[in-house]
Design a protein around this motif. Structure first.
Motif, mmCIF file in Angstrom:
data_model
loop_
_atom_site.group_PDB
_atom_site.id
_atom_site.type_symbol
_atom_site.label_atom_id
_atom_site.label_comp_id
_atom_site.label_asym_id
_atom_site.label_seq_id
_atom_site.Cartn_x
_atom_site.Cartn_y
_atom_site.Cartn_z
ATOM 1 N N ARG A 27 17.152 24.476 -94.096
ATOM 2 C CA ARG A 27 16.991 25.861 -93.634
ATOM 3 C C ARG A 27 18.258 26.368 -92.949
ATOM 4 N N LEU A 28 18.867 25.507 -92.161
ATOM 5 C CA LEU A 28 20.090 25.882 -91.456
ATOM 6 C C LEU A 28 21.227 26.164 -92.442
ATOM 7 N N GLU A 29 21.359 25.328 -93.469
ATOM 8 C CA GLU A 29 22.399 25.541 -94.467
ATOM 9 C C GLU A 29 22.182 26.848 -95.226
ATOM 10 N N ALA A 30 20.922 27.137 -95.588
ATOM 11 C CA ALA A 30 20.616 28.393 -96.283
ATOM 12 C C ALA A 30 20.930 29.589 -95.384
ATOM 13 N N PHE A 31 20.535 29.505 -94.119
ATOM 14 C CA PHE A 31 20.827 30.589 -93.185
ATOM 15 C C PHE A 31 22.327 30.769 -93.000
ATOM 16 N N GLU A 33 24.804 30.036 -95.043
ATOM 17 C CA GLU A 33 25.404 30.678 -96.223
ATOM 18 C C GLU A 33 25.160 32.185 -96.197
ATOM 19 N N ASP A 34 23.911 32.564 -95.928
ATOM 20 C CA ASP A 34 23.564 33.983 -95.882
ATOM 21 C C ASP A 34 24.308 34.693 -94.760
ATOM 22 N N PHE A 35 24.340 34.079 -93.591
ATOM 23 C CA PHE A 35 25.008 34.679 -92.435
ATOM 24 C C PHE A 35 26.500 34.847 -92.687
ATOM 25 N N GLN A 36 27.132 33.832 -93.278
ATOM 26 C CA GLN A 36 28.564 33.906 -93.566
ATOM 27 C C GLN A 36 28.870 35.049 -94.523
ATOM 28 N N SER A 37 28.060 35.191 -95.546
ATOM 29 C CA SER A 37 28.322 36.255 -96.517
ATOM 30 C C SER A 37 28.159 37.642 -95.898
ATOM 31 N N ARG A 38 27.195 37.778 -94.981
ATOM 32 C CA ARG A 38 26.999 39.080 -94.336
ATOM 33 C C ARG A 38 28.012 39.354 -93.244
ATOM 34 N N SER A 39 28.335 38.346 -92.443
ATOM 35 C CA SER A 39 29.170 38.588 -91.269
ATOM 36 C C SER A 39 30.645 38.737 -91.600
ATOM 37 N N THR A 40 31.155 38.026 -92.580
ATOM 38 C CA THR A 40 32.589 38.129 -92.866
ATOM 39 C C THR A 40 32.948 39.503 -93.410
ATOM 40 N N SER A 41 32.075 40.088 -94.224
ATOM 41 C CA SER A 41 32.382 41.419 -94.742
ATOM 42 C C SER A 41 32.135 42.502 -93.696
ATOM 43 N N GLY A 44 34.787 41.645 -90.400
ATOM 44 C CA GLY A 44 36.200 41.443 -90.669
ATOM 45 C C GLY A 44 36.743 40.115 -90.197
ATOM 46 N N GLY A 45 35.953 39.048 -90.261
ATOM 47 C CA GLY A 45 36.488 37.732 -89.945
ATOM 48 C C GLY A 45 36.132 37.175 -88.587
ATOM 49 N N ASN A 46 35.204 37.755 -87.848
ATOM 50 C CA ASN A 46 34.763 37.193 -86.572
ATOM 51 C C ASN A 46 33.887 35.987 -86.882
ATOM 52 N N THR A 47 34.428 34.793 -86.680
ATOM 53 C CA THR A 47 33.738 33.586 -87.137
ATOM 54 C C THR A 47 33.220 32.697 -86.012
ATOM 55 N N ALA A 48 33.208 33.148 -84.784
ATOM 56 C CA ALA A 48 32.793 32.299 -83.663
ATOM 57 C C ALA A 48 31.377 31.773 -83.848
ATOM 58 N N VAL A 49 30.446 32.633 -84.201
ATOM 59 C CA VAL A 49 29.056 32.214 -84.381
ATOM 60 C C VAL A 49 28.942 31.304 -85.598
#
Length: 70
Positions: A27-31, A33-41, A44-49
Motif C-alpha cells: 500500500r505504501l509503495e502504491a501511495f 508512486e501516486d504521490f510522486q506523480s502528483r507532487s512533482t508536477s 515543481g520538485g518539492n521532494t521532502a515528503v
C-alpha cells in the motif's frame, strides 16, 4: 497586512484494523508512486515528503527481509 493563518486540517481515525507488514509495504509503495506523480508536477520538485515516505518504505522492506532471514 498579512492574511490570517489557518491551522492545518486535523485528521482523526474513526477505526483501526491490523495489517501485515507485507500489505503495508504494498500500500505504501502504491501511495508513494501516486504521490510522486502528483507532487512533482504540482510543486515543481518539492521532494521532502516524498523522501521521507521512501525512507519509510525502505525501512519496512528491510525489516521484513530481516524477519525472513531469522
Amino acid at each position: 497586512m498579512d492574511p490570517l493563518l489557518s491551522p492545518p486540517v486535523r485528521i482523526e481515525a474513526v477505526s483501526a484494523a491490523p495489517i501485515t507488514k507485507k500489505a503495508t509495504q504494498k500500500r505504501l509503495e502504491a501511495f508513494l508512486e501516486d504521490f510522486q506523480s502528483r507532487s512533482t508536477s504540482a510543486q515543481g520538485g518539492n521532494t521532502a515528503v516524498t523522501v521521507q515516505l521512501q525512507k519509510l518504505a525502505d525501512a519496512l522492506k528491510e525489516e521484513r527481509k530481516k524477519k525472513k532471514e531469522n
